[in-house]
Write a protein that holds these residues in place. Structure first.
Motif, mmCIF file in Angstrom:
data_model
loop_
_atom_site.group_PDB
_atom_site.id
_atom_site.type_symbol
_atom_site.label_atom_id
_atom_site.label_comp_id
_atom_site.label_asym_id
_atom_site.label_seq_id
_atom_site.Cartn_x
_atom_site.Cartn_y
_atom_site.Cartn_z
ATOM 1 N N GLY A 8 0.086 -2.931 3.737
ATOM 2 C CA GLY A 8 0.558 -3.851 4.919
ATOM 3 C C GLY A 8 0.028 -5.196 4.533
ATOM 4 O O GLY A 8 -0.663 -5.454 3.441
ATOM 5 N N GLY A 9 0.228 -5.941 5.182
ATOM 6 C CA GLY A 9 -0.350 -7.492 4.988
ATOM 7 C C GLY A 9 0.658 -8.251 5.958
ATOM 8 O O GLY A 9 1.205 -8.071 6.830
ATOM 9 N N LEU A 10 0.295 -9.794 5.492
ATOM 10 C CA LEU A 10 0.849 -10.631 6.361
ATOM 11 C C LEU A 10 2.017 -11.482 5.640
ATOM 12 O O LEU A 10 1.832 -11.552 4.217
ATOM 13 N N VAL A 11 3.246 -11.553 6.201
ATOM 14 C CA VAL A 11 4.558 -12.026 5.590
ATOM 15 C C VAL A 11 5.123 -12.700 6.381
ATOM 16 O O VAL A 11 5.213 -12.581 7.772
ATOM 17 N N GLN A 12 5.984 -13.802 5.912
ATOM 18 C CA GLN A 12 6.824 -14.584 6.916
ATOM 19 C C GLN A 12 8.046 -13.815 7.269
ATOM 20 O O GLN A 12 8.536 -12.916 6.417
ATOM 21 N N ALA A 13 8.693 -14.297 8.482
ATOM 22 C CA ALA A 13 9.867 -13.811 8.659
ATOM 23 C C ALA A 13 10.810 -13.885 7.498
ATOM 24 O O ALA A 13 11.102 -14.902 6.727
ATOM 25 N N GLY A 14 11.724 -12.699 7.339
ATOM 26 C CA GLY A 14 12.535 -12.738 6.266
ATOM 27 C C GLY A 14 12.026 -12.203 4.885
ATOM 28 O O GLY A 14 12.749 -11.809 4.089
ATOM 29 N N GLY A 15 10.636 -11.947 4.964
ATOM 30 C CA GLY A 15 9.971 -11.377 3.739
ATOM 31 C C GLY A 15 10.230 -9.767 3.535
ATOM 32 O O GLY A 15 10.883 -9.279 4.402
ATOM 33 N N SER A 16 9.516 -9.321 2.575
ATOM 34 C CA SER A 16 9.525 -8.134 2.444
ATOM 35 C C SER A 16 8.264 -7.380 2.180
ATOM 36 O O SER A 16 7.186 -8.044 1.779
ATOM 37 N N LEU A 17 7.671 -6.017 2.352
ATOM 38 C CA LEU A 17 6.855 -5.438 2.198
ATOM 39 C C LEU A 17 6.968 -3.995 1.718
ATOM 40 O O LEU A 17 8.209 -3.317 2.378
ATOM 41 N N ARG A 18 6.272 -3.327 1.013
ATOM 42 C CA ARG A 18 6.414 -1.931 0.656
ATOM 43 C C ARG A 18 5.294 -1.050 1.015
ATOM 44 O O ARG A 18 4.012 -1.501 0.494
ATOM 45 N N LEU A 19 5.396 -0.318 1.906
ATOM 46 C CA LEU A 19 4.338 0.574 2.253
ATOM 47 C C LEU A 19 4.276 1.874 1.479
ATOM 48 O O LEU A 19 5.344 2.342 1.187
ATOM 49 N N SER A 20 3.071 2.488 0.926
ATOM 50 C CA SER A 20 2.723 3.434 0.543
ATOM 51 C C SER A 20 1.880 4.471 1.282
ATOM 52 O O SER A 20 0.965 4.037 1.844
ATOM 53 N N CYS A 21 2.195 5.901 1.210
ATOM 54 C CA CYS A 21 1.412 6.883 1.660
ATOM 55 C C CYS A 21 1.057 7.863 0.840
ATOM 56 O O CYS A 21 2.129 8.693 0.650
ATOM 57 N N ALA A 22 0.023 8.278 0.221
ATOM 58 C CA ALA A 22 -0.291 9.260 -0.563
ATOM 59 C C ALA A 22 -1.022 10.520 0.115
ATOM 60 O O ALA A 22 -1.966 10.252 0.735
ATOM 61 N N ALA A 23 -0.538 11.577 -0.094
ATOM 62 C CA ALA A 23 -1.361 12.893 0.639
ATOM 63 C C ALA A 23 -1.953 13.402 -0.544
ATOM 64 O O ALA A 23 -1.773 13.738 -1.649
ATOM 65 N N SER A 24 -3.277 13.974 0.058
ATOM 66 C CA SER A 24 -4.010 14.870 -0.955
ATOM 67 C C SER A 24 -4.498 16.056 -0.333
ATOM 68 O O SER A 24 -4.373 16.044 1.108
ATOM 69 N N GLY A 25 -5.051 17.025 -0.873
ATOM 70 C CA GLY A 25 -5.330 18.246 -0.451
ATOM 71 C C GLY A 25 -4.486 19.459 -0.159
ATOM 72 O O GLY A 25 -3.334 19.208 -1.278
ATOM 73 N N SER A 26 -4.424 20.310 0.745
ATOM 74 C CA SER A 26 -3.531 21.170 0.801
ATOM 75 C C SER A 26 -2.070 20.883 1.402
ATOM 76 O O SER A 26 -1.792 20.735 2.651
ATOM 77 N N ILE A 27 -1.196 20.687 0.594
ATOM 78 C CA ILE A 27 0.085 19.904 0.979
ATOM 79 C C ILE A 27 1.342 21.106 0.935
ATOM 80 O O ILE A 27 2.474 20.714 1.328
#
Length: 114
Positions: A8-27
């Protein structure tokens, strides 16, 4: 299962971001991974989700702009967000689901300035 979200973060309109979510434990048995968001004063809503078979579902408001994907080898789900709008500003939560259980990440703030 522990989920660690980032990107996450701050971005101007029209921009892009990539979110990631990593799982650990018993998946074992995790079949659906997804992203939700909650804007100030609003309820949490589904943004996108993806099944273990690769089927996807998107909120109408993000179709054509956001893409969800997963890397099963890394137990990670991604959300590529393009053409961001101020109304996309929210805390984004990753979610992983298996029968009878839901797991949530800590939330990552996305702020889109106009």
């Amino acid at each position: 299962v522990q989920l660690q979200a980032s990107g996450g973060g701050l971005v101007q309109a029209g921009g892009s971001l990539r979110l990631s979510c990593a799982a650990s434990g018993s998946i074992f048995g995790i079949n659906v991974m997804g992203w939700y968001r909650q804007a100030p004063g609003k309820e949490r809503e589904l943004v996108a989700r993806i099944t273990s078979g690769g089927s996807t579902k998107y909120a109408d408001s993000v179709k054509g702009r956001f893409t969800i994907s997963r890397d099963n080898a890394k137990n990670t789900v991604y959300l590529q967000m393009n053409s961001l709008k101020p109304e996309d500003t929210a805390v984004y939560y990753c979610n992983m689901h298996r029968i009878g259980w839901d797991y949530w990440g800590q939330g990552t703030l996305v702020t889109v300035s106009s």
